[in-house]
Write an enzyme that holds these catalytic residues in place. Structure first.
Site, PDB file in Angstrom:
ATOM      1  N   THR A 110       1.112  -1.092  -0.123  1.00  0.00           N
ATOM      2  CA  THR A 110       0.027  -0.065   0.066  1.00  0.00           C
ATOM      3  C   THR A 110       0.743   1.623   0.122  1.00  0.00           C
ATOM      4  OG1 THR A 110      -2.046  -1.245   1.270  1.00  0.00           O
ATOM      5  CG2 THR A 110      -1.598   0.712   1.359  1.00  0.00           C
ATOM      6  N   VAL A 124     -12.893  -5.594   1.739  1.00  0.00           N
ATOM      7  CA  VAL A 124     -11.885  -4.372   1.300  1.00  0.00           C
ATOM      8  C   VAL A 124     -11.119  -4.311   2.331  1.00  0.00           C
ATOM      9  CG1 VAL A 124     -12.574  -2.104   1.678  1.00  0.00           C
ATOM     10  CG2 VAL A 124     -14.293  -2.848   0.344  1.00  0.00           C
ATOM     11  N   ASP A 146      -8.351  -2.180   5.499  1.00  0.00           N
ATOM     12  CA  ASP A 146      -8.294  -1.148   5.836  1.00  0.00           C
ATOM     13  C   ASP A 146      -7.740  -0.082   5.542  1.00  0.00           C
ATOM     14  OD1 ASP A 146      -5.372  -2.025   5.288  1.00  0.00           O
ATOM     15  OD2 ASP A 146      -5.120  -0.481   6.711  1.00  0.00           O
ATOM     16  N   GLY A 181      -0.151  -3.301   5.932  1.00  0.00           N
ATOM     17  CA  GLY A 181       0.112  -4.831   5.962  1.00  0.00           C
ATOM     18  C   GLY A 181      -1.990  -5.258   5.818  1.00  0.00           C
ATOM     19  N   GLY A 229      -4.969  -5.358   6.187  1.00  0.00           N
ATOM     20  CA  GLY A 229      -5.930  -4.794   6.699  1.00  0.00           C
ATOM     21  C   GLY A 229      -7.040  -4.880   7.700  1.00  0.00           C
TER      22      GLY A 229
END
Ligand code: ASP
Length: 246
Positions: free
Chosen positions: A106, A135, A137, A158, A160
């Site tokens: 991310t 979905v 974080d 990392g 989520g």
């Protein structure tokens, strides 16, 4: 493995998540967005042009197209090829990520301007081979990203699910409000993640934080998390501290 060329979900769809937050606590977010190259720019439009914070799936896509973003074909052929090969060899219902190769690519970005105002953004294609509709974080304000202009800004990378479980980035900021330095706050958030999970196998999470004075900190569960620092005078790549080696 992040972005439109990132790893797809289990059914071969690349779905993107992103959010953005400014110094006035304005925020915008998109989740499960397909076929749009820069989800963070769509999140910015959600923030600037709608009364909402979060748009997901087809609604986010329709909104992006109505703003003039172009549909791009996805997955790209390299991703499709890799996914087909992966499917052939894997019959699991989902893929457990392995540390450092697939589960923390991310992009989180925190910024402090010359007037001392903070902002941040976070964008990802998420967990490779995730269940369709999953979905993480990264598009969730308070989990993947949080900015409070009185205190600081924080973001996460990392797994989520683990970050959401402790409202990660918001937790970092609240710890800083209590007097923790950015570094101490990231370390405490990581130890909270560790204490909430019996099995740390594959569970990489990293936090990054910045305060109003430009002090920063970063920490991760396992080694291998680094971040780029850019100031007026220098640019450097820094290895974050970590709790354990994998
Ligand atoms: N945090 C992202 C997610 O769980 C994954 C990553 O950081 O690579 O979707």
């Amino acid at each position: 493995s992040v972005g439109i060329g990132g790893r797809p979900d289990l059914s071969g769809h690349v779905t993107l998540d992103a959010c953005i937050m400014d110094s006035n606590s304005n925020c915008g977010s998109v989740a499960c967005l397909e076929g749009i190259k820069h989800p963070i720019s769509v999140a910015r439009r959600v923030m600037d042009q709608t009364p909402h914070v979060m748009l997901v799936g087809q609604g986010a896509k329709d909104f992006a197209l109505s703003c003039g973003f172009k549909h791009v074909k996805s997955p790209i052929k390299e991703v499709k090829k890799e996914w087909r090969e992966w499917k052939r060899g894997n019959k699991e219902k989902f893929k457990k990520p392995t540390i450092n190769s697939e589960n923390h690519d991310t992009i989180g970005m925190l910024a402090l301007d010359a007037n001392g105002n903070l902002s941040g953004a976070c964008t990802t294609s998420g967990w490779g081979y995730k269940l369709p509709g999953r979905v993480g974080d990264s598009p969730i304000i308070g989990a993947g990203l949080f900015v409070d202009n009185e205190i600081g800004a924080a973001c996460a990378t990392g797994m989520g699910e683990a970050v959401i479980r402790i409202s990660g980035s918001h937790t970092v900021i609240e710890l800083m409000r209590q007097g923790y330095t950015p570094q101490e706050a990231c370390e405490e958030a990581v130890s909270r993640i560790i204490s909430k999970h019996k099995n740390l196998d594959g569970l990489q999470v990293g936090f990054l934080a910045l305060d109003k004075k430009g002090n920063y900190g970063a920490y991760s569960v396992f080694n291998g998390f680094n971040f780029a620092l850019k100031t007026v005078n220098k640019s450097s790549l820094i290895d974050a501290g970590y709790n354990r080696r994998w």
